[in-house]
Design a protein around this motif. Structure first.
Motif, mmCIF file in Angstrom:
data_model
loop_
_atom_site.group_PDB
_atom_site.id
_atom_site.type_symbol
_atom_site.label_atom_id
_atom_site.label_comp_id
_atom_site.label_asym_id
_atom_site.label_seq_id
_atom_site.Cartn_x
_atom_site.Cartn_y
_atom_site.Cartn_z
ATOM 1 N N PHE A 1 -33.810 123.083 32.210
ATOM 2 C CA PHE A 1 -33.482 124.476 31.900
ATOM 3 C C PHE A 1 -32.375 124.489 30.844
ATOM 4 N N MET A 2 -32.653 125.119 29.716
ATOM 5 C CA MET A 2 -31.737 125.128 28.576
ATOM 6 C C MET A 2 -31.000 126.463 28.509
ATOM 7 N N LYS A 3 -29.699 126.418 28.227
ATOM 8 C CA LYS A 3 -28.904 127.648 28.173
ATOM 9 C C LYS A 3 -29.036 128.375 26.839
ATOM 10 N N ARG A 4 -29.225 127.626 25.752
ATOM 11 C CA ARG A 4 -29.484 128.224 24.441
ATOM 12 C C ARG A 4 -28.480 129.322 24.093
ATOM 13 N N HIS A 5 -27.248 128.917 23.933
ATOM 14 C CA HIS A 5 -26.199 129.861 23.585
ATOM 15 C C HIS A 5 -26.412 130.414 22.176
ATOM 16 N N SER A 6 -25.981 131.630 21.971
ATOM 17 C CA SER A 6 -26.080 132.257 20.647
ATOM 18 C C SER A 6 -25.102 131.589 19.678
ATOM 19 N N ARG A 7 -25.326 131.774 18.385
ATOM 20 C CA ARG A 7 -24.419 131.220 17.389
ATOM 21 C C ARG A 7 -23.012 131.786 17.548
ATOM 22 N N GLN A 8 -22.944 133.073 17.922
ATOM 23 C CA GLN A 8 -21.644 133.706 18.110
ATOM 24 C C GLN A 8 -20.883 133.049 19.262
ATOM 25 N N ALA A 9 -21.597 132.752 20.364
ATOM 26 C CA ALA A 9 -20.952 132.126 21.519
ATOM 27 C C ALA A 9 -20.478 130.712 21.180
ATOM 28 N N ILE A 10 -21.308 129.971 20.433
ATOM 29 C CA ILE A 10 -20.929 128.611 20.052
ATOM 30 C C ILE A 10 -19.735 128.628 19.107
ATOM 31 N N ALA A 11 -19.729 129.598 18.186
ATOM 32 C CA ALA A 11 -18.600 129.710 17.260
ATOM 33 C C ALA A 11 -17.304 129.995 18.019
ATOM 34 N N ALA A 12 -17.400 130.802 19.072
ATOM 35 C CA ALA A 12 -16.226 131.126 19.870
ATOM 36 C C ALA A 12 -15.805 129.968 20.772
ATOM 37 N N ASN A 13 -16.795 129.159 21.207
ATOM 38 C CA ASN A 13 -16.502 128.028 22.083
ATOM 39 C C ASN A 13 -17.390 126.848 21.679
ATOM 40 N N PRO A 14 -16.973 126.017 20.735
ATOM 41 C CA PRO A 14 -17.801 124.905 20.223
ATOM 42 C C PRO A 14 -18.259 123.937 21.306
ATOM 43 N N ALA A 15 -17.576 123.876 22.436
ATOM 44 C CA ALA A 15 -17.964 122.958 23.513
ATOM 45 C C ALA A 15 -19.344 123.295 24.066
ATOM 46 N N LEU A 16 -19.772 124.544 23.880
ATOM 47 C CA LEU A 16 -21.087 124.949 24.394
ATOM 48 C C LEU A 16 -22.220 124.253 23.663
ATOM 49 N N ARG A 17 -21.947 123.785 22.418
ATOM 50 C CA ARG A 17 -22.990 123.189 21.594
ATOM 51 C C ARG A 17 -23.653 121.995 22.278
ATOM 52 N N GLY A 18 -22.885 121.246 23.045
ATOM 53 C CA GLY A 18 -23.413 120.014 23.626
ATOM 54 C C GLY A 18 -24.102 120.170 24.958
ATOM 55 N N GLU A 19 -24.114 121.356 25.545
ATOM 56 C CA GLU A 19 -24.671 121.515 26.894
ATOM 57 C C GLU A 19 -26.173 121.228 26.931
ATOM 58 N N ASP A 20 -26.927 121.809 26.001
ATOM 59 C CA ASP A 20 -28.373 121.587 26.000
ATOM 60 C C ASP A 20 -28.720 120.140 25.650
ATOM 61 N N LEU A 21 -27.918 119.524 24.786
ATOM 62 C CA LEU A 21 -28.172 118.131 24.446
ATOM 63 C C LEU A 21 -27.906 117.233 25.653
ATOM 64 N N ALA A 22 -26.896 117.567 26.452
ATOM 65 C CA ALA A 22 -26.628 116.800 27.677
ATOM 66 C C ALA A 22 -27.784 116.962 28.662
ATOM 67 N N THR A 23 -28.340 118.167 28.745
ATOM 68 C CA THR A 23 -29.499 118.399 29.608
ATOM 69 C C THR A 23 -30.680 117.558 29.152
ATOM 70 N N THR A 24 -30.894 117.484 27.839
ATOM 71 C CA THR A 24 -31.983 116.680 27.281
ATOM 72 C C THR A 24 -31.795 115.207 27.624
ATOM 73 N N ARG A 25 -30.548 114.717 27.508
ATOM 74 C CA ARG A 25 -30.283 113.310 27.830
ATOM 75 C C ARG A 25 -30.616 113.004 29.296
ATOM 76 N N ARG A 26 -30.199 113.892 30.210
ATOM 77 C CA ARG A 26 -30.472 113.661 31.639
ATOM 78 C C ARG A 26 -31.969 113.669 31.905
ATOM 79 N N PHE A 27 -32.682 114.572 31.262
ATOM 80 C CA PHE A 27 -34.136 114.655 31.423
ATOM 81 C C PHE A 27 -34.798 113.361 30.953
ATOM 82 N N CYS A 28 -34.402 112.867 29.782
ATOM 83 C CA CYS A 28 -34.999 111.651 29.232
ATOM 84 C C CYS A 28 -34.715 110.443 30.111
ATOM 85 N N GLU A 29 -33.509 110.381 30.636
ATOM 86 C CA GLU A 29 -33.141 109.253 31.492
ATOM 87 C C GLU A 29 -34.005 109.212 32.745
ATOM 88 N N LYS A 30 -34.334 110.370 33.287
ATOM 89 C CA LYS A 30 -35.132 110.450 34.510
ATOM 90 C C LYS A 30 -36.548 109.938 34.290
#
Length: 312
Positions: A142-171
């Motif tokens: 399940f991907m959160k897909r933050h808006s560009r505005q949200a990512i600009a306000a909090n850059p840490a959000l950028r990596g959440e979906d990529l971390a989800t992808t990594r966990r999925f691939c590892e499984k």
């Protein structure tokens, strides 16, 4: 074919009702008890076996839906199929996204041809009754897909979906899987097309980051990229594509399936750190999308010509 015997709205209601009964049978009677065991028994070996059992049950749900579709619609898709698939291999599937019907069509089209499909889903879908928890139990990400505005306000959000992808691939590193990624990120509409200034006529801009991370983690495991293009027939005024499909109006839709090789130089690379690699990867994905756009144009033109010929 029942769709030829009853009005379209009744076919739609009956199709939905039968699909709901099938979902209740496989979901509540079999899937939920196994899912509860998965929740209560967190041992890795047990979890793996239960996950495989859940996938088998879900495959039977797809097979039952196929019976419903053949009974209600008798689909005669205009299918161009240029792919030799191996059920023992993993694949990455990309497809243009226009409707919720896309998911059901892909399940039907590839049932038994390759490993059970796992979709990358919007986070909000986890709250859809029954369907959300089933997708969660099947380990769909399940991907959160933050808006560009949200990512600009909090850059840490950028990596959440990529971390989800990594966990999925590892499984799924050690067992076959078909990972489905709608690269557009959302369903195509003319309003979204205009808002993002897409360079493609019939597609939204593709998002490449998740695909790159997946290839980085599982590239050698994938037997290729399955490129699917869906071209729906025109719908009646006021009908969504999903309702049009339920009513049996899409039995003649055109579908193109191709199997693309994965360039070896694009399997491993730091997409988020290496600008040169990122440009090459985006160029490859944009090339796939440009060919899909042209193919979709051609498919729709052919469907329009056939429809015109039948009405004159």
């Amino acid at each position: 074919m029942i769709s030829a015997l009853f009005p379209g709205w009744l076919v739609g209601v009956l199709t939905f009702a039968l699909m709901f009964v099938v979902l209740l049978f496989w979901g509540l009677l079999l899937f939920v008890p196994v899912m509860l065991l998965k929740l209560l028994l967190p041992l890795p070996t047990v979890q793996d076996r239960l996950s495989r059992t859940l996938a088998i049950i879900a495959s039977q749900w797809v097979a039952s839906n196929q019976i419903v579709f053949r009974l209600m619609h008798a689909p005669a898709w205009q299918l161009e199929y240029r792919a030799q698939l191996d059920p023992a291999k993993s694949y990455l599937l990309v497809c243009n996204h226009q409707s919720w019907a896309d998911v059901l069509i892909l399940f039907d089209l590839f049932h038994g041809r390759m490993p059970f499909l796992r979709f990358f889903l919007k986070r909000e879908l986890i709250w859809v009754p029954l369907i959300g928890v089933i997708c969660w139990a099947l380990d769909m990400p399940f991907m959160k897909r933050h808006s560009r505005q949200a990512i600009a306000a909090n850059p840490a959000l950028r990596g959440e979906d990529l971390a989800t992808t990594r966990r999925f691939c590892e499984k799924y590193r050690c067992r076959p899987i078909t990972a489905v990624n709608f690269l557009e990120g959302t369903r195509f509409t003319q309003a979204r097309h205009r808002a993002m200034h897409s360079p493609f006529r019939r597609l939204l801009r593709p998002k490449s980051a998740g695909m790159s991370f997946m290839l980085n983690a599982m590239g050698e495991q994938f037997g290729g990229v399955i490129d699917v293009t869906l071209a729906y027939q025109p719908t009646r005024e006021g009908h969504s594509l999903l309702w049009s499909w339920l009513c049996g109006e899409q039995s003649q839709m055109a579908i193109d399936v191709d199997l693309l090789p994965i360039p070896g130089e694009l399997v491993h690379g730091a997409y988020d750190e290496d600008a040169e690699f990122r440009d090459r990867f985006q160029h490859w994905v944009n090339g796939i999308w440009a060919r899909k756009d042209a193919r979709l144009d051609r498919m729709l033109d052919e469907r329009s010509a056939q429809t015109h010929a039948h009405t004159t």
